[in-house]
Design a protein around this motif. Structure first.
Motif, mmCIF file in Angstrom:
data_model
loop_
_atom_site.group_PDB
_atom_site.id
_atom_site.type_symbol
_atom_site.label_atom_id
_atom_site.label_comp_id
_atom_site.label_asym_id
_atom_site.label_seq_id
_atom_site.Cartn_x
_atom_site.Cartn_y
_atom_site.Cartn_z
ATOM 1 N N ARG C 251 0.821 -1.215 0.000
ATOM 2 C CA ARG C 251 0.000 0.000 0.000
ATOM 3 C C ARG C 251 0.851 1.260 0.000
ATOM 4 O O ARG C 251 0.357 2.349 -0.244
ATOM 5 N N VAL C 252 2.131 1.108 0.340
ATOM 6 C CA VAL C 252 3.022 2.265 0.327
ATOM 7 C C VAL C 252 4.026 2.065 -0.810
ATOM 8 O O VAL C 252 4.986 1.337 -0.676
ATOM 9 N N ILE C 253 3.729 2.677 -1.937
ATOM 10 C CA ILE C 253 4.591 2.487 -3.105
ATOM 11 C C ILE C 253 5.562 3.659 -3.199
ATOM 12 O O ILE C 253 5.183 4.778 -3.514
ATOM 13 N N MET C 254 6.831 3.369 -2.919
ATOM 14 C CA MET C 254 7.870 4.394 -3.052
ATOM 15 C C MET C 254 8.645 4.148 -4.338
ATOM 16 O O MET C 254 8.426 3.155 -5.032
ATOM 17 N N VAL C 255 9.572 5.055 -4.650
ATOM 18 C CA VAL C 255 10.264 4.992 -5.936
ATOM 19 C C VAL C 255 10.929 3.632 -6.140
ATOM 20 O O VAL C 255 10.776 2.998 -7.186
ATOM 21 N N ALA C 256 11.659 3.165 -5.096
ATOM 22 C CA ALA C 256 12.376 1.907 -5.244
ATOM 23 C C ALA C 256 11.414 0.753 -5.505
ATOM 24 O O ALA C 256 11.683 -0.130 -6.322
ATOM 25 N N THR C 257 10.282 0.760 -4.785
ATOM 26 C CA THR C 257 9.284 -0.286 -4.979
ATOM 27 C C THR C 257 8.764 -0.250 -6.412
ATOM 28 O O THR C 257 8.581 -1.282 -7.057
ATOM 29 N N GLN C 258 8.519 0.960 -6.880
ATOM 30 C CA GLN C 258 7.985 1.139 -8.223
ATOM 31 C C GLN C 258 8.984 0.615 -9.273
ATOM 32 O O GLN C 258 8.587 -0.025 -10.239
ATOM 33 N N ILE C 259 10.272 0.892 -9.047
ATOM 34 C CA ILE C 259 11.289 0.436 -9.998
ATOM 35 C C ILE C 259 11.231 -1.089 -10.133
ATOM 36 O O ILE C 259 11.173 -1.632 -11.248
ATOM 37 N N THR C 260 11.202 -1.786 -8.995
ATOM 38 C CA THR C 260 11.149 -3.248 -9.083
ATOM 39 C C THR C 260 9.847 -3.712 -9.712
ATOM 40 O O THR C 260 9.838 -4.675 -10.480
ATOM 41 N N ALA C 261 8.757 -3.012 -9.377
ATOM 42 C CA ALA C 261 7.470 -3.408 -9.956
ATOM 43 C C ALA C 261 7.522 -3.304 -11.480
ATOM 44 O O ALA C 261 7.065 -4.208 -12.195
ATOM 45 N N ILE C 262 8.086 -2.206 -11.966
ATOM 46 C CA ILE C 262 8.175 -2.024 -13.419
ATOM 47 C C ILE C 262 8.966 -3.164 -14.048
ATOM 48 O O ILE C 262 8.597 -3.719 -15.083
ATOM 49 N N LEU C 263 10.081 -3.516 -13.370
ATOM 50 C CA LEU C 263 10.921 -4.572 -13.938
ATOM 51 C C LEU C 263 10.220 -5.925 -13.870
ATOM 52 O O LEU C 263 10.280 -6.716 -14.822
#
Lengths: 373, 271, 304
Positions: C251-263
């Motif tokens: 529920r807390v999406i930070m930049v680093a989390t987003q980067i891995t999600a994209i990958l």
């Protein structure tokens, strides 16, 4: 190259002269050493004296090999050492911080240079004991460094520096961390030790009294140049220039006028003849406080004494001596120093009194350069 | 005069006046330390669920951990990578720190800054960057790849600790040793190294921990038989809470605590 | 070389041994540089090349041409804005929590007599040395619905039914503050230790009350350390991955989390790289500011 100083160098009967020529070291645009030429005689105690930043430590470090000059030559005897790494120069070195190895005992510290030279355990032990005896630390060999007093540390550092029989000993302000009494005692001890070892010693200090006390010769250094190199007596009594006159001892400098005949005057008093040869753009008279004396009643110059007249500004008692400040005109003040023994007691000039102050003609010091402000 | 009314400082504040501060600070310190240790009782719980205090005690989760090939292999990988990283990063960082410290060259400061960039660049970036680069070099899922990346992460710590140690050390000692006949190399090993050895040991332990605890790079570049303990733990935490993690965590806390106490102990001894 | 040789060289006008000395100097510098070389090679291999590569990838569009499309998306897409906002929010809040908790703690440590500091410092250093993953796990256990904290709060009557403390922003902030606190306390403690005690005597002597002296003298002098520590905490928060990923529960999406999600989801290297580059630029910018404001290497690695 001077790499072949094997065990032969362990013979400490020979001291080596040091020949330094055109030694130059620049930091940016600043000359730390400006083409320095210096001859250090075999076995002499030479002090490099100068204010901080004058280049004295740079020069010492260049001799030791820790500071690489830009150009020039340093020879130990006949051997050029300018490119020789420090560990092959075979010089003993004492640092201001002593730089004793805290993870070794006293004996371990002193034995360090011997072990590096592959000297057997038995001889090593014997020489360490001898060295410790020389510096009056017999029996303290097993102590740790942190169990020693400042003076004792100083002695260990010394023993370590000469135990391997270097023919040159370098010291960088080794006494400055000690208190005044101990420092004065160590000055004498160092002098005696130097005589005993007979090793060429280069000593760095900013303390002029220390330099005068200990040295055979003093090299006064300023802005990377040698201002004067001579015996303590000559340096003190015949300073070659204003810097030396001002840096060593107390002095007042009075600007002199020159007439056609080549005589130098101060306010109508003829001081001296212009020194031959030199043609400076002006001359000054150096007056040292202890060269002056109060004249009993108003007098004028004669062939033995030059007389200044002035008013006493203040008289200060300082223990073994006292001094008075005497204004001889609106801008110029002379200092006069005298003993405080029972004989002198009655003679203190009172402030406000008009006095005549005499300077013996034998004590006249004339230096080139007009010190008029 | 009791402790309560005794002045606590020279401006006549008493310990009583300051009592609130002592209470606040103590609570904060407890909050800092206690959560970490909560994993210890949890790990001895018999329950599938994380209840506290555990109603029944057992060592079943340790048995699960020790009996699992997956966890054992991961532990072996982590320990192996940690030790190699320690053995590589400590000398590399120490050499670099020493060289830059004594050189006095204009570029030394810039090089120092460059060498501590692994601490500045966000780890996620290093993780995906090495993952991408390793893909081309065939280093993904290898011990070599992990060690290289972890060494880069540990070098800044080594540099900082060793440089600080050299700063408080009198470099004239090395000079004296050289004037007494030691080569630079000998002077370093006989004189300098013994005196910064506490810092060297500290950096070695730090390097090991840096590698052993590292998660993000490991998630990306380790895998298969060479997956690290942290990679598996992270996966387990994201999916469901497996009490085995409590057992593993307990072991990790013990390792950290022992290493930390070791450095403190050596530090006291050296002083 | 003999005296005669010296004389000869001197007369030739060339500086004596100038050339040889320069060569020796250069050789020494290269020897030292070669000592630093292995470490530099590792950093080049692990940081410079991969990050450079990502930098390059971030400018390559889907068609393989140079393109700003990944950066353009960041400005245009709402989802990105949300990620940046969350990242900023978490970082600021964590930093504030750290200041409020860390200041009294540092003050307390700075007041302690030297012989006690070592023991109490362990409280700060121990979390520093324990695995981040373990600490995150510990909070997960403590904060869950049936966790210790909920039990305790209900027992003393703070709330009646279990409150959701984890897998949301609250849990993330608690976990992050716990992890970041040492990064604030260490520089702040160092700065406080350097404050001259005489200044406090002087303030008291001039009539300041203890509180007045604290606010007028001590606090301003401790500010540089606090600013340095806060900036370090803030910057570290920006790129944080593990704790928000675990305690945020998606529920807390930070930049680093987003980067891995994209990958993981789209395997879009360009988009992930661009996000990474933005993160790096922001990090460097804040650190540069910190360095300008304060010589913070002195506070971090000060001689103490």
């Amino acid at each position: 190259m001077a790499s072949d100083n094997d065990n032969g160098s362990l013979d400490n009967s020979t001291a080596l002269p040091i020949h330094i020529s055109s030694l130059t070291k620049k930091y940016g645009d600043l000359y730390a050493l400006d083409s320095v030429d210096l001859e250090i005689k075999s076995g002499e105690f030479l002090t490099l004296l100068g204010p901080s930043g004058s280049g004295k430590t740079t020069l010492l470090m260049a001799i030791a090999g820790f500071n690489r000059p830009d150009s020039g030559s340093i020879r130990f005897g006949d051997q050029e050492v300018i490119l020789t790494p420090p560990h092959q120069r075979n010089v003993g070195m004492v640092f201001q911080s002593y730089a004793l190895f805290p993870h070794m005992t006293v004996a371990g510290n002193v034995a360090f240079p011997l072990k590096l030279r592959g000297i057997g355990a038995q001889e090593c032990e014997q020489r360490v004991a001898e060295a410790l005896e020389t510096v009056q630390l017999s029996g303290l060999g097993e102590r740790g460094i942190d169990q020693l007093s400042g003076g004792q540390r100083q002695r260990v550092a010394l023993a370590r520096a000469f135990v391997f029989g270097p023919r040159i000993l370098l010291m960088d302000e080794p006494l400055s961390a000690l208190d005044k009494k101990l420092r004065e005692r160590m000055q004498i001890e160092l002098k005696i030790l130097h005589r005993k070892l007979g090793v060429t010693t280069v000593y760095v200090t900013h303390d002029q009294r220390e330099a005068l006390t200990m040295s055979d010769r003093i090299a006064v250094i300023n802005h990377g140049r040698l201002a004067q190199v001579d015996t303590p007596e000559v340096i003190y009594n015949h300073p070659a220039n204003a810097f030396v006159a001002d840096f060593i001892g107390e002095s007042t400098m009075l600007p002199l006028d020159q007439d056609q005949a080549g005589n130098l005057h101060y306010k109508g008093s003829t001081i001296a003849r212009k020194p031959p040869g030199d043609d400076a753009d002006g001359w000054s008279l150096v007056v040292r406080p202890e060269h002056l004396s109060i004249m009993a009643d108003p007098k004028t110059d004669n062939d033995k004494t030059i007389v200044f007249r002035g008013k006493v500004v203040e008289t200060v008692f300082q223990g073994e001596t006292a001094f008075s400040i005497i204004a001889i005109d609106d801008q110029t003040e002379l200092q006069i120093r005298f003993g405080t023994g029972s004989k002198a007691k009655s003679g203190y000039p009172q402030s406000g009194a008009d006095v005549s102050v005499g300077l013996g003609r034998d004590d006249v010091i004339v230096i080139p350069g007009d010190q008029r402000q | 005069m009791s402790w309560w009314t005794r002045p606590a400082s020279d401006t006549q504040v008493t310990h009583g006046d300051r009592f609130w501060l002592y209470v606040v600070a103590s609570v904060i310190m407890l909050l800092l330390v206690l959560p970490t240790f909560i994993v210890i009782p949890m790990s001895f719980s018999d329950s599938q669920y994380l209840e506290f205090p555990p109603s029944n005690w057992s060592t079943r989760w340790y048995e699960v951990y020790l009996g699992s090939t997956k966890w054992m292999r991961a532990t072996a990988t982590s320990v192996q990578v940690g030790i190699i990283t320690m053995l590589v990063a400590t000398p590399l960082g120490t050499m670099a720190a020493y060289a830059l410290f004594v050189s006095g060259h204009r570029a030394a400061k810039a090089l120092f800054m460059f060498l501590i960039t692994p601490m500045i660049v966000p780890v996620i970036l290093i993780a995906i960057g090495t993952f991408y680069a390793y893909g081309r070099m065939g280093l993904n899922n290898t011990i070599t790849g992990l060690v290289l990346a972890h060494t880069a992460m540990a070098i800044p710590l080594v540099m900082i600790v060793i440089t600080a140690a050299l700063r408080s050390y009198d470099l004239n000692q090395e000079r004296v040793a050289r004037s007494l006949g030691a080569t630079r190399l000998k002077a370093f090993f006989l004189i300098t190294l013994p005196q910064i050895k506490f810092s060297v040991v500290t950096t070695a332990l730090l390097s090991f921990l840096t590698s052993f605890d590292e998660v993000i790079i490991a998630i990306f570049v380790s895998g298969g038989v060479n997956a690290t303990l942290t990679k598996h733990m992270f996966a387990a935490l994201r999916d469901f809470i497996d009490p085995t993690i409590a057992a593993i965590s307990t072991i990790m806390v013990l390792v950290s605590t022992i290493l930390l106490l070791m450095t403190q102990f050596i530090g006291v001894k050296e002083k | 070389m003999t005296a005669a040789d010296v004389e000869k060289t001197a007369q030739s006008g060339k500086p004596l041994h100038g050339e040889a000395l320069r060569r020796q100097h250069t050789r020494e510098q290269w020897t030292l540089l070669s000592l630093a070389a292995p470490a530099m090679i590792v950093v080049v291999l692990i940081i410079l090349i991969p990050v450079g590569w990502l930098f390059y990838l971030s400018f390559v569009g889907s068609s393989g041409e140079f393109s700003m499309e990944h950066y353009r998306k960041m400005v245009e897409y709402k989802s990105y804005a949300r990620v940046f906002l969350t990242t900023f929010q978490v970082s600021v809040l964590t930093t504030l929590i750290c200041i409020f908790i860390g200041y009294p703690l540092s003050y307390f440590l700075a007041l302690l007599p030297a012989r006690l500091v070592g023991i109490f410092m362990l409280a700060v250093l121990l979390p520093f040395w324990t695995s981040l993953l373990v600490r995150t796990y510990a909070w997960l256990v403590l904060l869950q619905k049936k966790g210790l904290l909920n039990d305790f709060a209900m027992q003393i009557g703070l709330w009646d039914s279990p409150v959701k403390l984890v897998h949301n922003m609250t849990g993330t902030l608690i976990g992050m503050a716990h992890i970041m606190l040492p990064f604030l306390v260490l520089p702040l403690y160092n700065a406080m230790k350097k404050i001259d005690r005489d200044l406090m005597y002087a303030a008291a002597n001039l009539g300041a009350s203890p509180a007045g002296a604290f606010w007028k003298v001590y606090f301003p002098l401790s500010l540089p350390g606090m600013v340095a520590g806060s900036l370090i905490v803030f910057v570290l928060c920006l790129g944080f991955y593990v704790t928000p990923a675990v305690l945020g529960g998606g529920r807390v999406i930070m930049v680093a989390t987003q980067i891995t999600a994209i990958l993981e989801n789209q395997f879009d290297w360009g988009a992930a790289s661009a996000l990474g580059v933005v993160l790096l630029v922001a990090t460097v910018l804040f650190l540069y500011m910190a360095a300008r404001l304060f010589k913070f290497d002195a506070a971090l690695f000060g001689k103490g």
